[in-house]
Structure formats: structure tokens, C-alpha cells
Write a protein that holds these residues in place. Structure first.
Motif, PDB file in Angstrom:
ATOM      1  N   THR A   1     -34.070  23.877 -13.151  1.00 26.36           N
ATOM      2  CA  THR A   1     -33.928  25.227 -12.605  1.00 26.36           C
ATOM      3  C   THR A   1     -34.476  26.233 -13.625  1.00 26.36           C
ATOM      4  O   THR A   1     -35.597  26.083 -14.102  1.00 26.36           O
ATOM      5  CB  THR A   1     -32.471  25.520 -12.208  1.00 26.36           C
ATOM      6  OG1 THR A   1     -31.589  25.338 -13.325  1.00 26.36           O
ATOM      7  CG2 THR A   1     -32.038  24.610 -11.067  1.00 26.36           C
ATOM      8  N   GLU A   2     -33.700  27.223 -13.978  1.00 28.49           N
ATOM      9  CA  GLU A   2     -34.232  28.356 -14.726  1.00 28.49           C
ATOM     10  C   GLU A   2     -34.049  28.192 -16.231  1.00 28.49           C
ATOM     11  O   GLU A   2     -33.231  27.398 -16.692  1.00 28.49           O
ATOM     12  CB  GLU A   2     -33.518  29.631 -14.256  1.00 28.49           C
ATOM     13  CG  GLU A   2     -34.235  30.909 -14.586  1.00 28.49           C
ATOM     14  CD  GLU A   2     -33.614  32.109 -13.868  1.00 28.49           C
ATOM     15  OE1 GLU A   2     -34.298  33.132 -13.770  1.00 28.49           O
ATOM     16  OE2 GLU A   2     -32.468  32.010 -13.413  1.00 28.49           O
ATOM     17  N   HIS A   3     -34.811  28.983 -16.968  1.00 30.03           N
ATOM     18  CA  HIS A   3     -34.587  29.087 -18.409  1.00 30.03           C
ATOM     19  C   HIS A   3     -33.328  29.918 -18.633  1.00 30.03           C
ATOM     20  O   HIS A   3     -33.207  31.030 -18.127  1.00 30.03           O
ATOM     21  CB  HIS A   3     -35.782  29.750 -19.101  1.00 30.03           C
ATOM     22  CG  HIS A   3     -35.614  29.859 -20.586  1.00 30.03           C
ATOM     23  ND1 HIS A   3     -34.999  30.929 -21.198  1.00 30.03           N
ATOM     24  CD2 HIS A   3     -35.947  29.000 -21.581  1.00 30.03           C
ATOM     25  CE1 HIS A   3     -34.971  30.745 -22.504  1.00 30.03           C
ATOM     26  NE2 HIS A   3     -35.548  29.580 -22.769  1.00 30.03           N
ATOM     27  N   ALA A   4     -32.365  29.338 -19.355  1.00 24.06           N
ATOM     28  CA  ALA A   4     -31.092  30.016 -19.615  1.00 24.06           C
ATOM     29  C   ALA A   4     -31.114  30.624 -21.013  1.00 24.06           C
ATOM     30  O   ALA A   4     -31.114  29.880 -22.007  1.00 24.06           O
ATOM     31  CB  ALA A   4     -29.930  29.038 -19.490  1.00 24.06           C
ATOM     32  N   PRO A   5     -31.138  31.959 -21.128  1.00 27.35           N
ATOM     33  CA  PRO A   5     -31.179  32.574 -22.458  1.00 27.35           C
ATOM     34  C   PRO A   5     -29.994  32.188 -23.341  1.00 27.35           C
ATOM     35  O   PRO A   5     -30.146  32.047 -24.554  1.00 27.35           O
ATOM     36  CB  PRO A   5     -31.165  34.083 -22.143  1.00 27.35           C
ATOM     37  CG  PRO A   5     -31.713  34.184 -20.759  1.00 27.35           C
ATOM     38  CD  PRO A   5     -31.231  32.950 -20.057  1.00 27.35           C
ATOM     39  N   ASP A   6     -28.810  32.004 -22.724  1.00 24.41           N
ATOM     40  CA  ASP A   6     -27.626  31.681 -23.532  1.00 24.41           C
ATOM     41  C   ASP A   6     -27.718  30.293 -24.150  1.00 24.41           C
ATOM     42  O   ASP A   6     -27.111  30.021 -25.186  1.00 24.41           O
ATOM     43  CB  ASP A   6     -26.354  31.807 -22.695  1.00 24.41           C
ATOM     44  CG  ASP A   6     -26.358  30.940 -21.454  1.00 24.41           C
ATOM     45  OD1 ASP A   6     -27.436  30.749 -20.865  1.00 24.41           O
ATOM     46  OD2 ASP A   6     -25.289  30.450 -21.060  1.00 24.41           O
ATOM     47  N   LEU A   7     -28.484  29.395 -23.516  1.00 27.02           N
ATOM     48  CA  LEU A   7     -28.647  28.039 -24.049  1.00 27.02           C
ATOM     49  C   LEU A   7     -30.013  27.837 -24.703  1.00 27.02           C
ATOM     50  O   LEU A   7     -30.230  26.842 -25.401  1.00 27.02           O
ATOM     51  CB  LEU A   7     -28.457  27.002 -22.937  1.00 27.02           C
ATOM     52  CG  LEU A   7     -27.078  26.965 -22.276  1.00 27.02           C
ATOM     53  CD1 LEU A   7     -27.045  25.910 -21.183  1.00 27.02           C
ATOM     54  CD2 LEU A   7     -25.982  26.690 -23.305  1.00 27.02           C
ATOM     55  N   GLY A   8     -30.935  28.769 -24.437  1.00 26.45           N
ATOM     56  CA  GLY A   8     -32.245  28.696 -25.058  1.00 26.45           C
ATOM     57  C   GLY A   8     -33.131  27.593 -24.526  1.00 26.45           C
ATOM     58  O   GLY A   8     -34.034  27.118 -25.247  1.00 26.45           O
ATOM     59  N   ARG A   9     -32.933  27.192 -23.267  1.00 27.96           N
ATOM     60  CA  ARG A   9     -33.759  26.121 -22.717  1.00 27.96           C
ATOM     61  C   ARG A   9     -33.708  26.130 -21.193  1.00 27.96           C
ATOM     62  O   ARG A   9     -32.865  26.797 -20.587  1.00 27.96           O
ATOM     63  CB  ARG A   9     -33.302  24.761 -23.234  1.00 27.96           C
ATOM     64  CG  ARG A   9     -31.869  24.386 -22.916  1.00 27.96           C
ATOM     65  CD  ARG A   9     -31.503  23.117 -23.682  1.00 27.96           C
ATOM     66  NE  ARG A   9     -30.103  22.765 -23.582  1.00 27.96           N
ATOM     67  CZ  ARG A   9     -29.606  21.898 -22.710  1.00 27.96           C
ATOM     68  NH1 ARG A   9     -30.398  21.330 -21.824  1.00 27.96           N
ATOM     69  NH2 ARG A   9     -28.316  21.607 -22.707  1.00 27.96           N
ATOM     70  N   ILE A  10     -34.606  25.351 -20.595  1.00 29.63           N
ATOM     71  CA  ILE A  10     -34.612  25.129 -19.157  1.00 29.63           C
ATOM     72  C   ILE A  10     -33.394  24.280 -18.798  1.00 29.63           C
ATOM     73  O   ILE A  10     -33.070  23.305 -19.482  1.00 29.63           O
ATOM     74  CB  ILE A  10     -35.903  24.413 -18.718  1.00 29.63           C
ATOM     75  CG1 ILE A  10     -37.114  25.333 -18.899  1.00 29.63           C
ATOM     76  CG2 ILE A  10     -35.805  23.915 -17.281  1.00 29.63           C
ATOM     77  CD1 ILE A  10     -37.216  26.456 -17.894  1.00 29.63           C
ATOM     78  N   LEU A  11     -32.736  24.634 -17.708  1.00 26.17           N
ATOM     79  CA  LEU A  11     -31.548  23.892 -17.286  1.00 26.17           C
ATOM     80  C   LEU A  11     -31.950  22.654 -16.495  1.00 26.17           C
ATOM     81  O   LEU A  11     -32.691  22.744 -15.515  1.00 26.17           O
ATOM     82  CB  LEU A  11     -30.654  24.790 -16.423  1.00 26.17           C
ATOM     83  CG  LEU A  11     -30.033  25.994 -17.126  1.00 26.17           C
ATOM     84  CD1 LEU A  11     -29.294  26.874 -16.122  1.00 26.17           C
ATOM     85  CD2 LEU A  11     -29.087  25.552 -18.239  1.00 26.17           C
TER      86      LEU A  11
END
Length: 365
Positions: A212-222
Motif C-alpha cells: 500500500t502506501e509509504h508510511a512516514p511514521d514507519l519510513g517505508r512502504i507498508l
């Protein structure tokens, strides 16, 4: 009823065209008519970043808000059948103090919120609030939800509310004493043989999930981690989102719904499914049953123009959908990863009705 093979191929061709034109990264589509299943068909890419992976028919998708009907509402239907809950039970009976001591109309209204309101999106709760921005533990974030004011009196308006389904999911756990993911597994997925469906996929399974999307809080693509920020902030298991599953498993779910509506022995009674698929919000902004969105022949329905007015279904923010036409014994499943790598992509809003039009046109008497 039977299927015109050429027209059905044109329906699948709509999905293939959207993928081929790069409007969405990939998709898995499946159609069922009575006992016949056509598909699943896989198109495009399960992931573009950080590494390309082709879509496969068994790819797991983040089902997003399909969680509301395939897990949360489906559990509620079972508990209604078993005499554990009733629709007019009040939320405050399971969440002591909900609204107590709060000033103003909103505080008084909270004591009126029932399971019926939560299931039909008429609770008065806002559509969404950023629970993920609340510091602390998942439990502390849920407690903050209990303090949010209502936007209008329960039962007077339809406002599609993720918050309402988070609240409903918690109530179901309080009623049964079991976590929501365990309830869904024991009451729904295991009896239906939905072996690939569940919350929080283990690490070993994540490699076959649609990105899915790039998650800024995790710093990667989900990949294999729930896209919905609030569900993620609540630990990945919530009444509004968090479920992962395949097209084949959703077909089993749709077949069981149709069995109940035919009056056959099924996981749910004919009585509860008839109620779940009937409009309980007449004259309001949107026709809603118990979890289901109803077509009602309204313009701009995800069902398109040719599914019957009695059709019902649900969609998910990540690009997923399940739609059922009981008049034709027809169902269509369309799973896309349209939020990959960004939620800015809105092509699914046009793809769904075009695909459904092609599917309905393929059904012959």
C-alpha cells in the motif's frame, strides 16, 4: 441464470485496461453467479516499490473498510442470531459512563447511542478523528475516543463513521470477553474456510501481500501492515479496519450471505440477513443496512448502473470492494492496491462501476 462468456471477458477486460494504462498498479477480480465462480484473475503488480512483485491470484490485500462488514458486522449478526445482543442495546450498557457527566446536548445524546446506530452509521459520531495523534498506548487512544462529542443526535443522519465501528468492535469484545480478531476467526473465518483471512499477518506471510502506501511514521512502504492509521495506532486490530484477505476467501463469504438470503442453512439466519440487507435509514443521506451499503438505484453507486436496486456491498479505502446482487445470485469482488505508492490515485472510483456494469451485462436469463 447463466453467463455470456464474451461479455464477462469484456468486464474483466475493463480491469485489465486500467492496469495496462497504469491507472492502478494491480488488481485481483472474481465474479460468482450461483454456484459458478469465474476467477480469480490477477493483473499487474502487487508492489512497485521498493521492489517490483507481480500480482497473483492468492495475493493478500489490506481489505480496509471491508473489515466493517466481513468481520465486525458479521460478528454482530451471529450474536443477534444467538440471543446475545439486540439492536436497541445502548452503548453505555457495555461501556459504563459513556457520556455520563458530559455537559450539553452531545453528552446527553451519548446515552441514546445503540448498536443499531453504530451498525447503520447513524450514531452521531464524526466520520474520523486522528486517534493516531493521541500519545500513549492503544488503550489510552481508545479512551480518548470515548470523550469525542457527537456531531448530531443519534438516529437522525447517516454519517459514515470509522469511529463508530471502532466503538462497536470494542463493545463486541466486552459482550463476549474475547478479542475482536479471535471472535472473527472463531465465529466467521474458520467456519467458512477463510483460511487466508485475518488481522496482523505474520512476518512469513507479508511477502505475498499487496503493498500500500509509504508510511512516514514507519519510513517505508507498508506490506502486511494495516494502512489505516487509526487501526494501526490501536495495535492493528479494530472494528473499522485491519483485516487482510484474498478474493477467494471473500467469495466464500459472499456465497454464505446468498445462502442465508435463499433461506438455506447458513452461518447466519435468513431473518438476520434479510434485516441486514434492508434499508434501515429511509429518507436519510444514504441507504444503510446492518453494515451493508445499499444501492437503492442511486446515482454514483459503486455498484454501477446495472446491478439491481436490491444490491448491497461495501468498499475499502485501499481500493477493495465486494458487491452482491441477490436478484441475480451474483457477486463481484474487486481488490486493488490503488493507494500504492500514494493515496492520491482515485482511478478506482471510476473502475468499480465500469467493472460492475460489465459484470451485470454478462448475466443472461
Amino acid at each position: 441464470m447463466r453467463v455470456d462468456p464474451k461479455r464477462l471477458e469484456r468486464a474483466f477486460g475493463v480491469v485489465e485496461r486500467f492496469v495496462g494504462e497504469g491507472q492502478i498498479p494491480g488488481a485481483v477480480a472474481l465474479v460468482g453467479l450461483g454456484e459458478q465462480v469465474y476467477g480469480p484473475r490477477a493483473y499487474g503488480w502487487a508492489a512497485l516499490e521498493p521492489k517490483r512483485r507481480p500480482m497473483e491470484v492468492e495475493t493478500l490485500f489490506d481489505l480496509a473498510s471491508l473489515t466493517k462488514v466481513v468481520a465486525t458486522a458479521a460478528i454482530a449478526w451471529r450474536l443477534l442470531d444467538e440471543g446475545v445482543i439486540r439492536l436497541d442495546d445502548r452503548a453505555c450498557a457495555f461501556l459504563p459512563g459513556y457520556g455520563a457527566g458530559e455537559r450539553g446536548a452531545s453528552g446527553a445524546w451519548k446515552g441514546e447511542v445503540t448498536l443499531r446506530h453504530l451498525l447503520t452509521h447513524t450514531s452521531g459520531l464524526a466520520a474520523w478523528e486522528p486517534l493516531a495523534a493521541v500519545p500513549g498506548t492503544p488503550e489510552e487512544r481508545f479512551r480518548r475516543l470515548l470523550t469525542y462529542p457527537l456531531q448530531h443526535r443519534p438516529g437522525t443522519r447517516v454519517v459514515y463513521s470509522c469511529l463508530g465501528y471502532i466503538l462497536l468492535g470494542r463493545i463486541l469484545t466486552v459482550v463476549t470477553g474475547q478479542p475482536l480478531d479471535q471472535l472473527a476467526r472463531e465465529l466467521i473465518f474458520e467456519p467458512l474456510g477463510m483460511q487466508a483471512t485475518g488481522f496482523c499477518p505474520p512476518e512469513a506471510v507479508r511477502a505475498r501481500t499487496a503493498a500500500t502506501e509509504h508510511a512516514p511514521d514507519l519510513g517505508r512502504i507498508l506490506e502486511g501492515i494495516v494502512h489505516d492509521e487509526n487501526a494501526r495506532a490501536l495495535g492493528g486490530v479494530a472494528g473499522n479496519a485491519g483485516l487482510f484477505g484474498t478474493a477467494a476467501d471473500l467469495a466464500r463469504f459472499a456465497q454464505e450471505v446468498l445462502k442465508a438470503l435463499r433461506g438455506e442453512e447458513a452461518l447466519w439466519s435468513p431473518a438476520v440477513m434479510a434485516l441486514a440487507t434492508r434499508s434501515l435509514t429511509p429518507g436519510m443521506e444514504e441507504e444503510r443496512g446492518l453494515g451493508w451499503q445499499l444501492s437503492g438505484g442511486r446515482p454514483f453507486s459503486p455498484a454501477g448502473d446495472l446491478f439491481s436496486p436490491r444490491s448491497f456491498g461495501h468498499t475499502g479505502f485501499t481500493g477493495t470492494s465486494l458487491w452482491i446482487d441477490p436478484d441475480r445470485e451474483l457477486y463481484a469482488i474487486l481488490l486493488t492496491n490503488r493507494v500504492h505508492p500514494s493515496r492520491e490515485n482515485q482511478a478506482h472510483l471510476r473502475l468499480r462501476p465500469l467493472f460492475h456494469n460489465g459484470v451485470a451485462a454478462a448475466v443472461l436469463a
